[in-house]
Design a protein around this motif. Sequence first.
Motif, PDB file in Angstrom:
ATOM      1  N   ILE A 122       0.825  -1.214   0.000  1.00 21.66           N
ATOM      2  CA  ILE A 122       0.000   0.000   0.000  1.00 21.66           C
ATOM      3  C   ILE A 122       0.857   1.261   0.000  1.00 21.66           C
ATOM      4  CG2 ILE A 122      -1.662   1.322   1.384  1.00 21.66           C
ATOM      5  CD1 ILE A 122      -2.897  -1.448   2.058  1.00 21.66           C
ATOM      6  N   VAL A 126       0.271   1.761  -3.859  1.00 23.77           N
ATOM      7  CA  VAL A 126      -0.977   2.521  -3.823  1.00 23.77           C
ATOM      8  C   VAL A 126      -0.716   3.999  -3.531  1.00 23.77           C
ATOM      9  CG1 VAL A 126      -3.252   2.710  -2.769  1.00 23.77           C
ATOM     10  CG2 VAL A 126      -2.235   0.456  -3.106  1.00 23.77           C
ATOM     11  N   TRP A 159      -3.662   0.927  12.804  1.00 22.24           N
ATOM     12  CA  TRP A 159      -4.685   0.152  12.087  1.00 22.24           C
ATOM     13  C   TRP A 159      -4.828  -1.229  12.718  1.00 22.24           C
ATOM     14  CZ3 TRP A 159      -3.797  -4.147   8.614  1.00 22.24           C
ATOM     15  CH2 TRP A 159      -4.932  -4.532   7.893  1.00 22.24           C
TER      16      TRP A 159
ATOM     17  N   LEU B  19     -15.264   0.998   6.094  1.00 22.95           N
ATOM     18  CA  LEU B  19     -14.750   0.779   4.736  1.00 22.95           C
ATOM     19  C   LEU B  19     -13.267   1.140   4.658  1.00 22.95           C
ATOM     20  CD1 LEU B  19     -17.711   2.077   2.545  1.00 22.95           C
ATOM     21  CD2 LEU B  19     -16.990  -0.297   2.888  1.00 22.95           C
ATOM     22  N   LEU B  20     -12.909   2.237   5.320  1.00 27.01           N
ATOM     23  CA  LEU B  20     -11.502   2.644   5.357  1.00 27.01           C
ATOM     24  C   LEU B  20     -10.658   1.535   5.990  1.00 27.01           C
ATOM     25  CD1 LEU B  20      -9.522   5.098   4.940  1.00 27.01           C
ATOM     26  CD2 LEU B  20      -9.895   5.608   7.351  1.00 27.01           C
ATOM     27  N   TRP B  21     -11.190   0.938   7.077  1.00 22.84           N
ATOM     28  CA  TRP B  21     -10.472  -0.123   7.788  1.00 22.84           C
ATOM     29  C   TRP B  21     -10.268  -1.359   6.902  1.00 22.84           C
ATOM     30  CZ3 TRP B  21      -9.407   2.885  11.612  1.00 22.84           C
ATOM     31  CH2 TRP B  21      -8.633   2.402  12.657  1.00 22.84           C
ATOM     32  N   LEU B  22     -11.266  -1.607   6.053  1.00 26.18           N
ATOM     33  CA  LEU B  22     -11.186  -2.798   5.197  1.00 26.18           C
ATOM     34  C   LEU B  22     -10.369  -2.551   3.934  1.00 26.18           C
ATOM     35  CD1 LEU B  22     -14.833  -4.210   5.342  1.00 26.18           C
ATOM     36  CD2 LEU B  22     -12.794  -5.210   6.353  1.00 26.18           C
ATOM     37  N   SER B  23     -10.109  -1.285   3.606  1.00 25.28           N
ATOM     38  CA  SER B  23      -9.497  -0.994   2.313  1.00 25.28           C
ATOM     39  C   SER B  23      -8.161  -1.711   2.062  1.00 25.28           C
ATOM     40  CB  SER B  23      -9.372   0.516   2.102  1.00 25.28           C
ATOM     41  OG  SER B  23      -8.600   1.082   3.132  1.00 25.28           O
ATOM     42  N   PRO B  24      -7.289  -1.877   3.079  1.00 25.79           N
ATOM     43  CA  PRO B  24      -6.049  -2.621   2.790  1.00 25.79           C
ATOM     44  C   PRO B  24      -6.322  -4.036   2.282  1.00 25.79           C
ATOM     45  CG  PRO B  24      -5.849  -1.478   4.874  1.00 25.79           C
ATOM     46  CD  PRO B  24      -7.271  -1.321   4.461  1.00 25.79           C
ATOM     47  N   TYR B  26      -9.061  -4.987   0.727  1.00 25.67           N
ATOM     48  CA  TYR B  26      -9.644  -4.849  -0.608  1.00 25.67           C
ATOM     49  C   TYR B  26      -8.542  -4.668  -1.655  1.00 25.67           C
ATOM     50  CZ  TYR B  26     -11.784  -2.513  -4.593  1.00 25.67           C
ATOM     51  OH  TYR B  26     -12.146  -2.161  -5.871  1.00 25.67           O
ATOM     52  N   LEU B  27      -7.607  -3.775  -1.343  1.00 27.91           N
ATOM     53  CA  LEU B  27      -6.521  -3.504  -2.299  1.00 27.91           C
ATOM     54  C   LEU B  27      -5.667  -4.745  -2.534  1.00 27.91           C
ATOM     55  CD1 LEU B  27      -5.585   0.014  -0.948  1.00 27.91           C
ATOM     56  CD2 LEU B  27      -6.457  -0.482  -3.239  1.00 27.91           C
ATOM     57  N   LEU B  44      -5.423   1.019  -8.497  1.00 31.07           N
ATOM     58  CA  LEU B  44      -6.783   1.255  -8.022  1.00 31.07           C
ATOM     59  C   LEU B  44      -7.845   0.713  -8.971  1.00 31.07           C
ATOM     60  CD1 LEU B  44      -6.267   4.855  -6.621  1.00 31.07           C
ATOM     61  CD2 LEU B  44      -6.470   2.748  -5.318  1.00 31.07           C
TER      62      LEU B  44
END
Lengths: 286, 271
Positions: A122, A126, A159, B19-24, B26-27, B44
Amino acid sequence: MRNRDLSFWLFLTPVLLGLILVVIVPLIYGTIFSFTDWNGLSATTFVGFEHYLNLLHDEEFIDAIVFTILFSGVSIILLNFLGLSLAILVTRQIKTNNMLRTIFFMPNLIGGLILGFIWQFIFISVFGDIGEALQIEAMQGWLSTTSTGFWGLVILTCWQMAGYIMIIYIAYLQNIPSELIEAAKIDGANSWQRFRNITFPLVAPAFTVSMFLTLSTSFKIYDQNLSLTNGGPFESTQMVAMEIVKTAFSANEMAYGQAKAVVFFIIVSIIALTQVYYNKKREVDM
Amino acid sequence: MESKRKLYIIEIVGVLLGLLWLSPFYLMLVNAFKTKKEIFSGVLDLPEAFTTANFVEAYIDLDFTASLFNSVLITVVSVGIIIFCSSMAGYALARNKSKLSGALLLLFVSAMLIPFQSVMIPLVSLFGQVEMLNRAGLIFMYLGFGCSLSIFLYHGAMTGISKSLDEAAIIDGANKFQTFIHIIFPLLKPISVTVGILNVIWIWNDYLLPSLILGEDNATIPLKMFYFFGQYTKQWHLALAGLTIAIIPVIVGYFFAQKQIIKGVSEGAVK
């Protein structure tokens, strides 16, 4: 069951053997050998405090300690802020509160090594892409400088651990009697006053627990450090735990590595004990 | 009661944060389905065609069946031993109110302060000298490191179990061990779940200790992942597919036991 009973000792034998052979003997053995020229197998000469004195001039080790202290300080503040905020959020009567708890806690179940690799992707790919698209130079080359490496580790830790701290705060938030909040409402206290004067003092014990946890965890971090930055660039994001592993197993300096490990143990103990002592004292005052 | 509108705003904030927490994740997942070229052209974007070839290659290179087996074996055996031995010790210490047992409990609890890095060098050296740098040695080490917190939790839980139960069992002719196994241990089940969950989480994910003890042949998932990642540093499509595979067992476990896991962790943390 009395001490003299055979069953008392039989029940304790396996764990005592485990603790003694795995923790106590190595700690004593290692401490003794840190005063010699031990190479992991044998020691021929007693060198006294030589390794410990060398530590005072070992810039890599001192840098690692400074980095670890800075990292821990920042992590504790951010983690407690985030953990308490998330806990307050999911204890409201919203429909998604259980699902959100599950999501926020999820990273804790996946090991630090794997999480570090995910975030390496990331930060490098990213962040790089987003930085390019939005023309933000600061987002490119994350992990390639000391300060972005530092913040990378902080972001990863927050996180990962915020959900854990959230769980602790939830347990204490749920113990606050609702009559107390209702009474304050009737007396005309606004939500900030209610938080400041009721919620915050009553979750103080949670702060003790979570501060102890964040402090001891962030001080001992190794996996995340290894997989996210591997200490780079130029050992500038190397934490104490990693520095000790490298000294012992990469540089093969067992006695010197062990001297560092003893100092590490002393630092961790002092911090943990002082912190528990002060927080306990503060709790009583409230 | 809060107004509906306020709750609505809180709900939206919560979902966005979730959603922010899950984004890693997801990516990671989205890019694991892409070709090397696609990742390079845009991380992306969604993959053009969801290619599963990365997963097949990563699965084989990770030797995933073998590392999953090793992880399961080591975790299950270690946690089983920790539960059995620590509950016995917690029982013995709680039922014996003497200075000695108080001192022993304090010894176990204070051992929690000792960071692993402080004992690892002599530990590896000592176990190496007696040829115990193998899975059995590793499991024994997990008992040594895991018993402190577990005994502490069992000791606390014992206060809720009446002593008259022990006495009744003894009168019925049971010995101490039978009393423990048939009467006490079943009553300790809720705390055993907590102890089990807490120990599974760290043992399953532990990297440093297996890396010092086990070779690549008996590698656990984190250890294998480390070797694997080193091999594919610049090939994100394979690395990400490997990471996804390594995470799947945890997510599946979490899906089935999320209530117990969160409850277990909160009980362990608050005590």
